[in-house]
Scaffold this motif. Structure first.
Motif, short mmCIF file in Angstrom:
data_model
loop_
_atom_site.label_atom_id
_atom_site.label_comp_id
_atom_site.label_asym_id
_atom_site.label_seq_id
_atom_site.Cartn_x
_atom_site.Cartn_y
_atom_site.Cartn_z
N ARG A 58 15.70 -5.20 4.44
CA ARG A 58 15.13 -6.27 3.08
C ARG A 58 14.18 -5.50 2.44
NH1 ARG A 58 14.65 -11.89 4.00
NH2 ARG A 58 12.23 -11.81 4.26
N GLU A 59 13.27 -4.72 3.06
CA GLU A 59 12.12 -3.84 2.53
C GLU A 59 12.82 -2.63 1.74
OE1 GLU A 59 8.59 -3.12 4.83
OE2 GLU A 59 9.51 -0.98 4.82
N GLU A 60 14.01 -1.90 2.36
CA GLU A 60 14.77 -1.01 1.62
C GLU A 60 15.31 -1.66 0.26
OE1 GLU A 60 17.25 0.48 4.32
OE2 GLU A 60 15.52 1.25 5.74
N LYS A 73 13.22 8.62 1.09
CA LYS A 73 12.43 9.01 1.99
C LYS A 73 12.02 7.97 3.19
CE LYS A 73 7.86 11.54 2.64
NZ LYS A 73 6.54 10.70 2.44
N HIS A 74 11.75 6.45 2.57
CA HIS A 74 11.27 5.52 3.49
C HIS A 74 12.42 4.99 4.34
CE1 HIS A 74 8.17 2.93 4.49
NE2 HIS A 74 9.05 1.86 4.52
N ARG A 75 13.73 5.07 3.77
CA ARG A 75 14.96 4.68 4.38
C ARG A 75 15.03 5.59 5.55
NH1 ARG A 75 18.92 2.11 1.54
NH2 ARG A 75 18.41 3.09 -0.32
N HIS A 77 12.77 7.54 7.17
CA HIS A 77 11.88 6.87 8.12
C HIS A 77 12.22 5.81 8.90
CE1 HIS A 77 8.10 5.58 9.93
NE2 HIS A 77 8.27 4.49 9.33
N HIS A 78 12.67 4.85 8.33
CA HIS A 78 13.22 3.56 9.00
C HIS A 78 14.15 4.19 10.08
CE1 HIS A 78 11.89 0.48 5.81
NE2 HIS A 78 10.74 0.86 6.51
N ALA A 79 15.27 4.98 9.54
CA ALA A 79 16.42 5.17 10.34
C ALA A 79 15.77 6.21 11.50
CB ALA A 79 17.46 6.17 9.57
N ASP A 116 4.14 2.93 13.01
CA ASP A 116 5.43 3.09 12.25
C ASP A 116 5.79 2.20 11.37
OD1 ASP A 116 5.78 5.46 14.12
OD2 ASP A 116 6.32 4.11 15.67
N VAL A 117 5.60 0.95 11.27
CA VAL A 117 6.21 -0.03 10.45
C VAL A 117 4.87 -0.31 9.40
CG1 VAL A 117 6.60 -2.44 10.28
CG2 VAL A 117 7.58 -1.25 12.14
N ILE A 118 3.93 -0.82 9.99
CA ILE A 118 2.85 -1.07 8.83
C ILE A 118 2.11 -0.14 8.11
CG2 ILE A 118 0.58 -2.55 8.22
CD1 ILE A 118 1.75 -4.43 10.54
N GLU A 120 2.85 2.95 7.75
CA GLU A 120 3.98 3.87 6.83
C GLU A 120 4.21 3.07 5.90
OE1 GLU A 120 5.41 6.93 7.23
OE2 GLU A 120 3.95 7.36 8.96
N ASP A 121 4.08 1.82 5.59
CA ASP A 121 4.22 1.02 4.35
C ASP A 121 2.99 1.36 3.05
OD1 ASP A 121 6.64 0.38 5.68
OD2 ASP A 121 6.16 -1.86 5.81
N MET A 122 2.08 1.63 3.74
CA MET A 122 0.97 1.70 3.03
C MET A 122 1.24 2.57 1.67
SD MET A 122 -1.50 -0.35 3.69
CE MET A 122 -1.41 -1.80 4.84
N ASP A 123 2.24 3.72 1.96
CA ASP A 123 2.48 4.52 1.13
C ASP A 123 3.18 3.82 -0.26
OD1 ASP A 123 2.04 6.56 2.85
OD2 ASP A 123 4.15 7.26 3.30
N PHE A 124 3.88 2.66 -0.10
CA PHE A 124 4.17 2.15 -1.36
C PHE A 124 3.56 0.94 -1.76
CE2 PHE A 124 7.26 0.58 1.97
CZ PHE A 124 6.77 -0.77 1.98
N LYS A 125 2.40 0.74 -0.88
CA LYS A 125 1.75 -0.51 -1.33
C LYS A 125 1.36 -0.64 -2.82
CE LYS A 125 -2.56 -3.10 -0.25
NZ LYS A 125 -3.60 -3.58 0.68
#
Ligand SMILES: [Fe+2]
Ligand SMILES: [Fe+2]
Length: 141
Positions: A58-60, A73-75, A77-79, A116-118, A120-125
């Motif tokens: 959903r996030e991707e 890049k974020h995809r 990271h999730h993988a 790993d989840v929260i 790393e998401d700060m990158d796109f906040k």
């Protein structure tokens, strides 16, 4: 009982509510371990992993839809978190008989969510807060 404080919010409701649901399951798992309900703990870990994977997808999709330049890049990271999720599933199969597995699982879950989840998401906040419409910010997705 852990909570997501303001500084760990992305300020896009779909993402923050997913993160809160993930933390809710971790709190349930931790509680189950503390209450010696190991079988329930073992059952909740696959739910956590499934929810995490749905969240990543959903996030991707949201990042792609809003034209975030770092989406690939974020995809990736999730993988790259697949191994950690497999480790948690393997630990879950051992929680009934192993106290070490229970302790390890608790630690893995918290580090996974916070680092790993929260984090790393700060990158796109800031990108996403500026890019998303008010409806997307407030909807439950
Ligand atoms: Fe996320
Ligand atoms: Fe993410």
């Amino acid at each position: 009982m852990m909570e997501i404080t303001r500084s760990f919010e992305i300020e896009v409701e779909m993402i923050d509510s997913d993160h809160r649901r993930l933390l809710d399951i971790i709190n349930e798992i931790t509680q189950a371990i503390d209450d010696k309900r190991e079988a329930e703990c073992a059952r909740l870990v696959p739910d956590f992993v499934a929810l995490a994977k749905r969240h990543f997808a959903r996030e991707e999709a949201l990042l792609a839809k809003n034209g975030y330049p770092g989406v690939e890049k974020h995809r990736k990271h999730h993988a790259s978190l697949e191994d950690k999720m497999n480790t948690m599933l393997a630990l879950a199969e051992r929680v009934v008989e192993s106290a070490a597995a229970r302790d390890e699982l608790k630690k893995e879950l918290i580090f996974f969510l916070m680092d790993d989840v929260i984090n790393e998401d700060m990158d796109f906040k800031s990108f996403l807060v500026n890019a998303t419409s008010p409806a997307e910010k407030s909807s439950d997705g």
